[in-house]
Write a protein that holds these residues in place. Structure first.
Motif, short mmCIF file in Angstrom:
data_model
loop_
_atom_site.label_atom_id
_atom_site.label_comp_id
_atom_site.label_asym_id
_atom_site.label_seq_id
_atom_site.Cartn_x
_atom_site.Cartn_y
_atom_site.Cartn_z
N SER A 1 0.34 9.19 6.26
CA SER A 1 -1.01 8.75 6.14
C SER A 1 -1.62 8.51 7.57
O SER A 1 -0.83 8.86 8.51
N ASP B 1 -6.81 7.42 -0.01
CA ASP B 1 -6.53 5.96 -0.60
C ASP B 1 -7.35 5.84 -2.10
O ASP B 1 -8.25 6.26 -2.13
N HIS C 1 0.83 -1.26 0.09
CA HIS C 1 -0.08 -0.07 0.06
C HIS C 1 0.87 1.47 -0.09
O HIS C 1 0.70 2.26 -0.69
N HIS D 1 1.20 4.20 -2.56
CA HIS D 1 1.24 5.74 -2.34
C HIS D 1 2.13 6.52 -2.91
O HIS D 1 2.14 7.70 -3.61
ZN ZN Z 1 -3.31 4.97 2.34
#
Ligand code: ZN
Ligand code: KG4
Length: 335
Positions: free
Chosen positions: A137, A301, A113, A117
């Motif tokens: 984040s 996201d 993840h 980003h």
């Molecule tokens: Zn995220």
């Protein structure tokens, strides 16, 4: 030549799917946000998140293909967030992606993840490695050196709370709704960032720390309540935001200078913050560093960033088999 990747993201409270061409051009970017469902609980409820992903994923993926005007058979690969995140939420995306890839006889690409980003910066920009990236984040605060499209070294991270987590916790303490970052930014616009002086934790260290700052805000609120003093919430929001931004900018720029990097990118939900973008851009300009930042919608996201990251793994043939699992504690560089 067109190389279309379908990205799928379900690591937290957004069910998202996107089709991206050659890692950089978005053909569709569908995000079904569960924020309104979780708002009344003041944060994400994992079980509710998983069930909501199950309800939404099929339609979100169909919508992504339809909006992109792409048929399933035109896809080069399916990229899916396999970690880190909430295990039940991740499993929904991973299971769906495995079934889809199996049905289409199409390569399956696992994506970290946070690496996703970072790759949001490739979308609609001409950024190329090497560069430094700050990812801030709700779950992570990392300074990462990106030496190549699939080569990442973590240089600094938070020792405790993530920057976004601090925003969310402070927001809750002053009666703002979830997610707190946007609300604090809105309130801070009318406040004085120098009204309250908060400590800069671990000033001379490489790593970040935000839990002391959060506690300082909570202590201030408690003392004010006990002494029946009024706190100006806008000033508090502005001062807190300024403390987080100062820490993010100072420590990131120290890494940029140490490494002799010529380019700096920022990403992750906190990078949607206007004050962080403004101060980081100013710091880069005064040091002759090229500055990159995705649009705010690509900071939070989304699945376009997963498709972008997936494309670079696809080019290297870094595929997963159908025994791919969800990895809630995945580390950068695991795939
Ligand atoms: Zn995220
Ligand atoms: O990247 P993201 O969407 O999800 C995670 O991977 O965690 O980041 C969400 C975090 C939340 O903590 C939210 O409060 C924060 O990003 N955030 C912001 C802003 N927009 C979202 N923080 C500060 N200012 C904002 N404008």
């Amino acid at each position: 030549m067109s190389e279309l990747i379908l990205g799928i993201e379900t690591s937290c409270d957004e069910t998202a799917a996107s089709v991206v061409d050659c890692g950089r051009t978005i053909l569709s970017n569908i995000i079904y946000s569960q924020i309104d469902i979780h708002k009344k609980y003041g944060g994400v409820v994992p079980e509710i998140a998983s069930r909501s992903h199950v309800d939404a994923i099929s339609e979100v993926v169909s919508e992504a293909l339809k909006t992109a005007c792409v048929s399933q058979n035109e896809l080069s690969a399916i990229a899916v967030t396999a970690g880190p995140g909430l295990v039940g939420a991740l499993l929904v995306g991973v299971s769906f992606a495995k079934a889809f890839a199996y049905g289409l006889r199409c390569p399956l690409v696992p994506v970290h993840h946070i690496e996703g980003h970072i790759c949001a910066n490739y979308i609609s920009s001409d950024l190329e490695p090497p560069f430094m990236c700050l990812v801030a984040s709700g779950g992570h605060t990392h300074v990462v050196y990106v030496s190549d499209y699939a080569d990442f070294s973590v240089l600094a991270k938070t020792r405790d709370d993530a920057a976004g987590e601090a925003f969310d916790k402070v927001a809750r303490a002053i009666g703002l709704s979830y997610p707190g970052g946007v609300e604090i930014e809105r309130l801070a616009k009318d406040g004085n960032p120098r009204a309250y002086l908060f400590p800069q934790a671990m000033k001379n260290e490489t790593d970040f720390s935000f839990s002391g700052l959060k506690s300082a805000v909570l202590n201030l609120l408690n003392s004010a309540e006990m002494s029946k003093t009024t706190i100006n919430r806008a000033d508090l929001a502005a001062s807190f935001q300024n403390a987080v931004v100062t820490s993010l900018v100072t420590k990131t720029m120290a890494q940029v200078s140490d490494k002799g990097a010529k380019k700096l990118a920022v990403s992750g939900g906190v990078a949607a913050n206007g004050e962080l973008r403004r101060q980081m851009k100013a710091a880069c300009e005064s040091s002759g560093i090229e500055f990159f930042c995705p649009t705010p919608a690509l900071c939070t996201d989304n699945a376009a960033m997963i498709a972008s990251r997936g494309y670079f793994s696809y080019k290297k043939g870094a595929f997963a088999q159908l025994d791919l699992n969800a990895y809630p504690n995945a580390q950068i560089g695991d795939w």
